[in-house]
Design an enzyme around this catalytic site. Structure first.
Site, short mmCIF file in Angstrom:
data_model
loop_
_atom_site.label_atom_id
_atom_site.label_comp_id
_atom_site.label_asym_id
_atom_site.label_seq_id
_atom_site.Cartn_x
_atom_site.Cartn_y
_atom_site.Cartn_z
N ASP A 55 0.77 -1.74 0.03
CA ASP A 55 -0.13 -0.13 -0.04
C ASP A 55 0.80 1.09 -0.58
O ASP A 55 1.57 1.70 0.85
CB ASP A 55 -0.61 0.08 1.28
CG ASP A 55 -1.84 1.21 1.65
OD1 ASP A 55 -1.87 2.06 0.55
OD2 ASP A 55 -2.93 1.00 2.15
N HIS A 58 -3.45 0.52 -2.21
CA HIS A 58 -4.48 1.13 -1.81
C HIS A 58 -6.28 0.59 -1.72
O HIS A 58 -6.27 1.64 -3.34
CB HIS A 58 -4.09 2.56 -1.63
CG HIS A 58 -4.85 3.09 -0.48
ND1 HIS A 58 -4.94 2.95 0.34
CD2 HIS A 58 -5.70 4.20 -0.86
CE1 HIS A 58 -5.51 3.96 1.77
NE2 HIS A 58 -6.03 4.36 0.86
#
Length: 358
Positions: A284, A315
């Site tokens: 992420d 993400h």
């Protein structure tokens, strides 16, 4: 595949491992370019918007005369036969990111939830997403007061329903703070966070990839520009980053240090008493490196907190193919968790009268 469930051993954990292990969501084909999370983010930003589903909006007045908006998703698709949701009547509260942006991914989750038999409703903070700002006060990053009022209202409106909640990205700070402060009084049966931000102060101070920060900052400023009269002159225009804007809006009186003492998402996390799944990816680019941004010890010490960690996913992306099966496999994983947790708690309540993990 390539997922790990970090949690404290319990009967609930064993039940969830079995349920998630049977779910096709974790075994579907993935996007052919999994190793470039920034490219995944760019794809999300450049993706043409789909027609938004119809919603029925309610404005909920708060004790200080402020307003939050609840958008009930209607959608073009009805419940999928045999899908079973989390029960005969389950209200799913969807919490957007901290800028209030209702992303295409959150809407896709809401539509998927409709097919599973849930009743999805989007929580819009004061001044966000067209909700009028009637007071000179916005909702700070980790202040769950307004969310508590919304949950209380939903419980009164649907007294027989299971209440569930899912947050996306930075909006998870609000849900994490609420669960920690409320403990056994949260009125939620289960909850989930998709790509949560666990440590708010560190996140703001480290800075974010411009691909994420600038669209979010512009969206937030555009919405706040409609509320300049209520907020006071000069409070919305000067910030050149999300941190500067957060300081301008909330930290002028008490300061940055004191603000985070009251608004860190995990400040009371060990008091959370609701099954909570946090779906995270090691790559992420928004949350930051796993070594400093994932509180693994917390998940190993609490019987209620579960971390589903995957190597790739970006993400709030978790893309897969074919798209016809749903572009984000994370959505089905979250819905399966909510279904399985509610199923376990109902089974526990029958002999014991309470729904606590063994």
């Amino acid at each position: 595949g390539h997922c790990r469930l970090l949690c404290q051993p319990s009967a609930l954990a064993q039940h969830l491992v079995r349920s998630l292990g049977r779910s096709t969501a974790l075994w579907g084909g993935h996007w052919p370019w999994p190793r470039w999370p920034q490219l995944q983010m760019l794809r999300q930003l450049l993706q043409l918007p789909e027609p938004e589903p119809p919603v029925a909006r309610e404005l909920l007045q708060l004790p200080d005369a402020g307003l939050v908006a609840l958008d009930w998703l209607v959608g073009p698709r009805g419940p999928r036969s045999g899908s079973g949701g989390a029960g005969p009547s389950s209200v799913l509260l969807l919490i957007p990111n901290a800028a209030g942006k209702v992303t295409g991914g959150l809407l896709q989750l809401g539509l998927r939830a409709l097919e599973w038999g849930f009743v999805p409703v989007v929580f819009n903070r004061r001044g966000h997403n067209g909700c009028p700002l009637t007071t000179p006060r916005l909702q700070p990053f980790g202040d769950p007061g307004d969310l508590r009022e919304a949950v209380t209202y939903l419980r009164c409106r649907h007294p027989a329903a299971s209440l569930l909640a899912v947050s996306e990205g930075s909006g998870s700070g609000l849900l994490l703070a609420y669960l920690g402060e409320s403990g056994f009084s949260s009125r939620l049966a289960a909850a989930a966070c998709i790509s949560p931000i666990f440590r708010g102060r560190d996140w703001f101070e480290a800075g974010m990839p411009w691909l994420y920060e600038w669209p979010l900052l512009l969206h937030l400023k555009r919405g706040l520009s409609r509320s300049v009269g209520s907020l006071g002159t000069g409070r919305t225009g000067g910030g050149r980053s999300l941190r500067e804007l957060e300081e301008a809006l909330f930290c002028r009186a008490a300061g940055w240090e004191a603000y985070w003492e009251r608004n860190e998402p995990l400040r009371d996390a060990d008091e959370a008493a609701v099954p909570l799944l946090c779906l995270c990816s090691a790559d992420d680019p928004v949350r930051g490196p796993p070594a400093r941004s994932l509180p693994r010890r917390l998940f190993r010490s609490s019987p209620y907190l579960f971390l589903l960690l995957t190597r790739r996913g970006g993400h709030c992306g978790f893309p897969r193919r074919p798209a016809g099966a749903g572009r984000c496999w994370g959505h089905e994983a979250v819905l399966e968790f909510l279904r399985a947790a509610a199923e376990f708690l109902r089974a526990e309540e029958r002999p014991r009268g309470r729904g606590r993990p063994a």
